[in-house]
Design a protein around this motif. Structure first.
Motif, short mmCIF file in Angstrom:
data_model
loop_
_atom_site.label_atom_id
_atom_site.label_comp_id
_atom_site.label_asym_id
_atom_site.label_seq_id
_atom_site.Cartn_x
_atom_site.Cartn_y
_atom_site.Cartn_z
N SER A 161 -6.20 -11.35 7.19
CA SER A 161 -7.38 -11.47 6.32
C SER A 161 -7.02 -11.59 4.85
N GLY A 162 -5.81 -11.14 4.52
CA GLY A 162 -5.41 -11.10 3.10
C GLY A 162 -5.65 -9.75 2.46
N ALA A 163 -6.22 -8.81 3.22
CA ALA A 163 -6.48 -7.47 2.65
C ALA A 163 -5.18 -6.74 2.33
N TYR A 164 -4.17 -6.91 3.18
CA TYR A 164 -2.90 -6.21 3.01
C TYR A 164 -1.73 -7.16 3.18
N ASP A 165 -0.61 -6.84 2.53
CA ASP A 165 0.61 -7.58 2.78
C ASP A 165 1.50 -6.82 3.77
N VAL A 166 2.11 -5.75 3.33
CA VAL A 166 3.06 -5.04 4.20
C VAL A 166 2.37 -3.83 4.86
N VAL A 167 2.38 -3.81 6.17
CA VAL A 167 1.60 -2.84 6.94
C VAL A 167 2.47 -2.19 8.01
N MET A 168 2.26 -0.90 8.24
CA MET A 168 2.95 -0.23 9.35
C MET A 168 2.00 -0.04 10.53
N VAL A 169 2.53 -0.33 11.72
CA VAL A 169 1.83 -0.02 12.97
C VAL A 169 2.64 1.08 13.65
N LEU A 170 1.97 2.11 14.11
CA LEU A 170 2.67 3.20 14.77
C LEU A 170 1.88 3.63 15.99
N PHE A 176 -1.81 -2.58 16.65
CA PHE A 176 -1.04 -3.78 16.29
C PHE A 176 -1.98 -4.95 15.99
N LYS A 177 -2.93 -5.17 16.89
CA LYS A 177 -3.84 -6.32 16.72
C LYS A 177 -4.70 -6.18 15.46
N GLU A 178 -5.23 -4.98 15.22
CA GLU A 178 -6.06 -4.80 14.02
C GLU A 178 -5.20 -4.90 12.76
N ALA A 179 -3.96 -4.48 12.84
CA ALA A 179 -3.04 -4.63 11.71
C ALA A 179 -2.77 -6.11 11.44
N ALA A 210 11.59 2.27 11.69
CA ALA A 210 11.00 0.94 11.47
C ALA A 210 11.08 0.55 9.99
N LEU A 211 10.81 1.54 9.13
CA LEU A 211 10.89 1.28 7.69
C LEU A 211 12.30 0.84 7.30
N LYS A 212 13.28 1.59 7.79
CA LYS A 212 14.67 1.28 7.47
C LYS A 212 15.05 -0.11 7.99
N ASP A 213 14.60 -0.39 9.22
CA ASP A 213 14.92 -1.68 9.84
C ASP A 213 14.31 -2.84 9.06
N SER A 214 13.14 -2.60 8.46
CA SER A 214 12.43 -3.69 7.77
C SER A 214 13.01 -3.99 6.39
N GLY A 215 13.66 -3.00 5.81
CA GLY A 215 14.13 -3.18 4.44
C GLY A 215 13.04 -2.99 3.40
N ALA A 216 11.82 -2.72 3.85
CA ALA A 216 10.74 -2.46 2.89
C ALA A 216 10.85 -1.05 2.34
N ASP A 217 10.44 -0.88 1.09
CA ASP A 217 10.35 0.47 0.53
C ASP A 217 9.08 1.13 1.05
N ARG A 218 9.14 2.45 1.17
CA ARG A 218 7.97 3.21 1.58
C ARG A 218 6.76 2.84 0.70
N GLY A 219 6.98 2.70 -0.59
CA GLY A 219 5.89 2.42 -1.53
C GLY A 219 5.26 1.05 -1.36
N GLU A 220 5.92 0.19 -0.60
CA GLU A 220 5.35 -1.15 -0.37
C GLU A 220 4.35 -1.17 0.79
N ILE A 221 4.35 -0.13 1.61
CA ILE A 221 3.44 -0.11 2.76
C ILE A 221 2.01 0.07 2.26
N GLU A 222 1.15 -0.87 2.57
CA GLU A 222 -0.22 -0.86 2.01
C GLU A 222 -1.25 -0.30 2.97
N SER A 223 -0.92 -0.18 4.24
CA SER A 223 -1.87 0.37 5.20
C SER A 223 -1.12 0.80 6.45
N LEU A 224 -1.68 1.79 7.16
CA LEU A 224 -1.07 2.31 8.38
C LEU A 224 -2.11 2.29 9.50
#
Lengths: 390, 390
Positions: free
Chosen positions: A100-109, A91-94, A32-46
């Protein structure tokens, strides 16, 4: 609330797999990370969905295992659990976390490793998603609960059991046909209506082919605010509506076992938020843990009148070429049902369909809007998400 | 994001109780509802924290049990799990749910029923919150993990083990003294430093009085947007900051076992959001699952320099009359540790203290701002919430 979009997805194969829970998580998350093009360090919450690692693999606190396995350090992580809809809950809580503005880039697993216990133990673990004191202790397991629903459904709508069994089998035939073409699916096997109808009885009127599979697997998605989505992805998918409801846990206190009140309420909320009606949906992934639940769910979602979904299924209205394609992935029946991964897997399938990148035999052409429906327990918890490609 | 406030709280007694999980949930939920002045029908969502009903009482999908037990019908419900911080997770996600605008009035509930399994089984269940494949299978349980931290702490800061053991015992003495005056507490027993130091060794250097209790209990809070709070409550408490972080799950991959990186990161975020510093905090509820963790946590939260919290504890800086009162509730040591309820219970205590309605022997006079610190596992998941009375 900010609008939210999906910028990347990934999943493992579903099946009886050699990989551990840790390895499944890593594979889906990294894809999913690879598909998104986001860097691992950009993920702000899981947000991590898992039903019962506590008993399947003796791992609790699995959100921190998920962070470790995906190489995400020190960020906020949490596990959500709502039985078979655990990762739809994530997914829904993410979505709310980003909205809410708490996070920008988030992973759901979502992930589950189920096949290292035997079927008896798995059935007991799943049965804990019912009311332990009123159902579990009495020996009521999920095949029995959904069989009761099928019996009420037959009686309520005056459908002869012989006819209903044929309708139920048509659901299995269709989902197995779709799943046959899905390389991620657990059981890739085309079956005939006769084979489906003649299989071993599990809990009358549900036989073996009316029941979903016990599977291992993991699935993941990356979310961000809609206005940032094209920074990452050429083909983001927008979350345009969601609904979440909880029916009464034990069956004996419900109003009507032939209908899913949680599905009705959750979908009404989702349609309202999205500003659309059932007829605007191009395809749907629906929770077919047992074939009867595909029918009850399709009625609750507004695709068919009450008592009519079975006939529609038999008449091929729900095939990939039908008026409302249902479970082009193969569904829980054929793709498989690694419970904590199922909801996230439905999201992965939906995004791939909306991108038009799945196998042509099971592709819904030119799909723009889809609905994802996932329940926990005996249709108790229900999540509905509506997704749209740009 | 909208600002969020607490308008009602309630909890059961903590202890080895006759009540079932269902009954504990009902009692705490109903007390919080009554305290808030909100009608049951106004509750728009329920966030439920529970660590492992799956093994303690064989109940999964317990968010729907919580909805049933509190009489909340058809609303969105979800269980959060992050080991011993499961209900702080519920609290934080509920804050985001209200902050996002998705919900107005929301219930947070945490519950755990632990005493119907024996201590060996409970220890095994709790051990699942570590890394199963690298720690659990080796037989490493939580007393052992925190004992390792204490050994590293002793070495790192050059504190002789004999002195450290005395410092640790002073934590137990102080928390038991506070808990003695708390009618909700599990073990109401004043102990001397000698009694604490001479108790049975569990995992060197931690003895029996360095370990928290295995308890049953439930706790709940009702949240709403800050601008609606006085419609319900004469004395609302505002959530002015939160932080959430996840350290690396297995101990052998951590940078430094003498410090809690998750605590440091989570508290820095919370202080920043609240716009305050440690010296602005009037009292704190801190996760003292083992006495060493109270010391490491107080240092991570910025109340004392590294390696100095033990000396401060021995010198009574952390008593109710000290420079920073710590665990006026009695903490996990004396109030008890029904793991899924612990974080919500800390919130209940904090609100009661800020209202000035607790017993005078353990009251922090004129408290305006408090910090709540709750960890999951071996200081892996960490939640910090900062609350302020108006």
């Amino acid at each position: 609330m900010r609008d939210v979009s999906i910028i990347g997805v990934g999943e493992t194969k579903f099946g009886a797999l050699d990989e551990s829970l840790r390895e499944l998580i890593a594979e889906a998350g990294n894809k999913a990370l690879k598909d998104s093009g986001a860097d691992r360090g950009e993920i702000e919450s899981l947000y991590f969905g898992n039903y019962c690692g506590d008993r399947f693999v003796k791992q609790g606190h699995s959100s921190s295992l998920a962070a470790l396995a995906t190489g995400l350090k020190y960020i906020p992580t949490i596990r959500t659990e709502t039985a078979c809809s655990s990762s739809s809950g994530a997914f829904k809580e993410a979505v709310l976390g980003v909205a809410s503005g708490a996070y920008d880039v988030v992973m759901v697993l979502g992930a589950e490793k189920m096949t290292n216990v035997d079927t008896l133990e798995a059935t007991d673990i799943l049965a804990m998603a019912g009311d332990r004191e009123f159902e579990g202790i009495q020996g009521l397991t999920f095949p029995g609960m959904f069989a009761l629903m099928a019996q009420v459904y037959s009686k309520k709508y005056g459908i002869k059991m012989e006819d209903l069994r044929k309708q139920l089998s048509s659901v299995a035939v269709k989902n197995h046909r779709n799943g046959y073409y899905n390389p991620s699916a657990h059981m890739r096997k085309i079956i005939t209506l006769e084979e489906a109808m003649d299989s071993r009885m599990i809990a009358y009127p549900l036989n073996l082919f009316d029941c979903s599979l016990i599977s291992d697997g993991a699935a993941a998605a990356i979310l961000c605010p809609s206005n940032m989505a094209t920074d990452y992805s050429d083909d983001p998918v927008d979350v345009i509506g969601f609904g979440h409801s909880t029916d009464i846990l034990p069956l004996h206190l419900r109003e009507d076992l032939s209908r899913s009140k949680a599905t009705i309420i959750a979908s009404e909320k989702a349609y309202k938020m999205a500003g659309i009606k059932p007829e605007d949906i191009d395809f749907t992934e629906v929770h077919d843990c047992f074939t009867i639940n595909e029918l009850i769910s399709l009625e609750g979602l507004g695709f068919f009148d009450s008592g009519r979904a079975g006939e529609a299924s038999l008449n091929e209205k729900t095939t990939v070429d039908g008026s409302i394609p249902v479970n082009p992935s193969g569904g829980l029946k054929s793709k498989g049902h690694p419970v904590g991964a199922t909801g996230a897997g439905q999201i992965v399938e939906s995004v791939m369909q909306l991108r038009g990148v799945v196998e042509k035999e099971r592709r819904v052409d030119d799909a723009e809007i889809c609905l994802v429906h996932n329940i926990g327990g005996s249709a108790v918890t229900c999540f509905v998400h509506i997704l749209r490609r740009r």
